[in-house]
Scaffold this active site. Structure first.
Site, PDB file in Angstrom:
ATOM      1  NE  ARG A  86     -19.537   3.786  -2.931  1.00 29.63           N
ATOM      2  CZ  ARG A  86     -19.484   4.132  -4.219  1.00 29.63           C
ATOM      3  NH1 ARG A  86     -18.313   4.204  -4.836  1.00 29.63           N
ATOM      4  NH2 ARG A  86     -20.581   4.436  -4.866  1.00 29.63           N
ATOM      5  CG  ASP A 104     -26.045  12.161  -4.495  1.00 29.14           C
ATOM      6  OD1 ASP A 104     -26.747  12.546  -5.446  1.00 29.14           O
ATOM      7  OD2 ASP A 104     -25.723  10.957  -4.336  1.00 29.14           O
ATOM      8  CG  ASN A 142     -22.283   7.654  -4.606  1.00 32.65           C
ATOM      9  OD1 ASN A 142     -23.317   7.658  -3.954  1.00 32.65           O
ATOM     10  ND2 ASN A 142     -22.269   7.767  -5.925  1.00 32.65           N
ATOM     11  NE  ARG A 150     -13.950  31.636   9.405  1.00 34.28           N
ATOM     12  CZ  ARG A 150     -14.062  31.833  10.709  1.00 34.28           C
ATOM     13  NH1 ARG A 150     -13.176  32.595  11.352  1.00 34.28           N
ATOM     14  NH2 ARG A 150     -15.068  31.309  11.383  1.00 34.28           N
ATOM     15  CE  LYS A 194     -16.585  35.316  11.938  1.00 37.53           C
ATOM     16  NZ  LYS A 194     -17.599  35.800  12.924  1.00 37.53           N
ATOM     17  CG  ASN A 250     -14.967  38.347  16.273  1.00 37.49           C
ATOM     18  OD1 ASN A 250     -13.846  37.885  16.461  1.00 37.49           O
ATOM     19  ND2 ASN A 250     -15.862  37.759  15.508  1.00 37.49           N
TER      20      ASN A 250
END
Length: 429
Positions: free
Chosen positions: A20, A107, A231, A303, A321, A356
Site C-alpha cells: 500500500r 514499521d 502501511n 537539516r 546543515k 561547500n
C-alpha cells in the site's frame, strides 16, 4: 537501555513489501524526519543487539544497516511465510543464546526506549516466560484480542475468528513480545501453517506456551499511539504528526516557546534549551542541539548535525546543515550555511551562502568563520576557506582565499556612474 546487556537481544521484523506504500523502496526505509522507520525502532532498542529480518528490498535494507555506527545483524527471509517463519530465520543466530529475546516490528517508529525498558522490567519482575505487549482501544476493530484467564494471557484471537463476546474485548495485541529464549525457542520448530494463508503465525507461540504450562504475561502499554504501524503514505503522515506533537509538547514543558505548534516540525533527536523561541514554519530534522535564548525561524530549516549556541538567531529562509554556530551569532535572512564552523559574535548578511560542494570531485569542504567575523549581504564563501577573527567581508564578494584577522576582503568591481544615461537612451533633451 538500563535493562540491556548480553542477556537480551532483539529481532526486528522488517521483511514486508508494504504494497500500500506504492513504492519501489521497502516499507521500513520510508522516512520520518530523514530517519527510516526501522531506524526509529533501532533507536528505541538502545544498546540491545538487534537482528533485522529483511525480505523485500533486502539489499537496500542491508546497505542502510551497514552505514549505522553500531553493528546490526541482518538475515534474509526470501519467502514471506508469516511472522513466525521470520523468527525461524534467526534460529542460527541465536543457537547458543540463553537470555531473553524481544521481538518487534520494523514499521512501528513511535515505540520508545522508555516503554521497552518498562516492558522488560515487567517481564523480569513477573518471572515471565513469555510476555505480550498489549494496548487498550475503545474501538479495537481489526486487532487481535487478548484473552486472559486469572490475569494471565491464554490466547490471542484475531478479529475474523472472534465471537461476539471476544469482539467486545478492548485489550488488543500490540505485536511486541519478550521471550525467555531457552523455554520458548522450541515453539518455532513446532509451529504449523495449517491456515488459509499457509503461514506460520508468531501469535501461535502463545497457545504453545500455555499448552506447555509456561508463565505467559500481558503488559499493557500506557500510550497506545506507540504501537501505530505504518502501511500507507497516509499512515506515514499520521505517525509523523504523532511523533512531532509529542516532542513539541515536551519541549514546551521544558521551557521552549513554540509559537505555532501546528506549523512547526522538530525531530525528537533535537535538543533545545530553555527560553529559545521557535517561530512558525520551521522544519528541523536529524540530530541537533540548540542553546538557550535563541530565535529560530520563521521558515528556517535545520537539516541535521547542527549546533546553535546560546543567544543566537537563525532567521527566515536560513538553512543550516552540518554546521556549528557559536553564541550571539546572527544569520537572519536568506542564507545557506553548510559544513561550517561559525564562531561567537558573528554576523552573516542576507543572501550569504557557503559553497561547500565540489560537483566535479564530489567532495565537501569546510568553511570556518572565527569570532567577530562580519559578512555582508549576497556573499559567496567558497570552501575550503577560513575567515579569521574580526575579518570583514564586503557585500557582493566571492571569497575564495583565507582572510586574515582584522582585515577587509572585497571582490566586487568599482561602482561606475554614467550621468544622463537614461535620458539619452530615451532621447530626452
Amino acid at each position: 537501555m538500563t535493562n540491556c546487556s548480553k542477556d537480551i537481544k532483539a529481532i526486528v521484523l522488517a521483511a514486508g513489501k508494504g504494497t500500500r506504500m506504492k513504492s519501489q523502496k521497502p516499507k521500513v526505509l520510508h522516512e520520518i524526519f530523514s530517519k527510516p522507520l526501522v531506524g526509529w525502532v533501532l533507536r528505541a532498542l538502545g544498546d540491545i543487539e538487534p537482528i533485522v529480518v529483511a525480505g523485500h528490498g533486502f539489499d537496500m535494507v542491508q546497505e542502510y544497516l551497514s552505514k549505522l555506527p553500531t553493528k546490526t545483524a541482518i538475515v534474509e527471509q526470501k519467502e514471506q511465510l508469516g511472522t513466525g517463519h521470520a523468527v525461524m530465520m534467526c534460529l542460527d543466530n541465536l543457537k547458543n543464546f540463553e537470555g531473553n529475546v524481544i521481538i518487534l516490528c520494523g514499521d512501528t517508529p513511535l515505540i520508545t526506549k522508555e516503554t521497552l525498558e518498562d516492558f522488560i522490567k515487567y517481564h523480569n519482575d513477573n518471572n515471565s516466560d513469555l510476555t505480550v505487549m498489549s494496548a487498550i482501544f475503545e474501538n479495537p476493530f481489526g486487532y487481535g484480542r487478548i484473552i486472559r484467564s486469572n490475569n494471565n494471557v491464554v490466547a490471542i484471537v484475531e478479529e475474523k475468528d472472534a465471537d461476539v463476546d471476544q469482539k467486545s474485548i478492548k485489550e488488543v495485541n500490540a505485536g511486541i513480545y519478550l521471550l525467555n529464549w531457552n523455554k520458548i525457542k522450541k515453539a518455532f520448530n513446532e509451529l504449523q501453517n495449517n491456515n488459509a494463508q499457509n503461514e506460520y503465525y508468531l501469535t501461535d507461540i502463545i497457545s504453545w506456551a500455555v499448552k506447555n504450562q509456561l508463565n505467559v504475561q500481558g503488559y499493557v502499554i500506557k500510550d497506545n499511539t506507540e504501537i501505530f504501524g505504518i502501511n500507507s503514505r497516509e499512515q506515514l503522515a499520521i505517525a509523523t504528526s504523532y511523533m512531532n506533537k509529542k516532542h513539541l509538547k515536551k519541549l514546551m514543558i521544558d521551557g521552549v516557546t513554540i509559537v505555532d505548534p501546528d506549523n512547526t516540525y522538530i525531530s525528537p533527536e533535537t535538543i533545545i534549551e530553555q527560553d529559545t523561541v521557535i517561530f512558525p514554519s520551521t522544519y528541523i530534522e536529524g540530530v541537533n542541539k540548540i542553546g538557550s535564548s535563541c530565535k529560530i525561524g520563521p521558515m528556517a530549516h535545520l537539516r541535521g548535525n547542527c549546533i546553535v549556541g546560546n543567544n543566537s538567531k537563525i532567521g527566515n529562509f536560513v538553512e543550516l546543515k552540518n554546521a556549528t554556530i557559536g553564541e550571539k551569532t546572527n544569520a537572519c535572512h536568506l542564507s545557506y550555511i553548510g559544513d561550517s564552523e561559525v564562531g561567537n559574535n558573528v554576523n552573516i548578511g542576507a543572501g550569504t551562502i557557503t559553497a561547500n560542494y565540489n560537483s566535479i570531485t564530489k567532495e565537501k569542504n569546510k568553511t570556518i568563520l572565527k569570532d567577530g567575523v562580519s559578512v555582508g549581504s549576497n556573499c559567496v564563501l567558497v570552501a575550503p576557506v577560513t575567515l579569521n577573527e574580526n575579518a570583514f567581508v564586503g557585500a557582493l564578494s566571492s571569497i575564495t582565499k583565507d582572510v586574515e584577522k582584522d582585515s577587509l576582503a572585497l571582490t566586487r568591481s568599482e561602482q561606475k556612474e554614467y550621468k544622463n544615461w537614461v535620458k539619452n537612451k530615451k532621447g530626452i533633451n
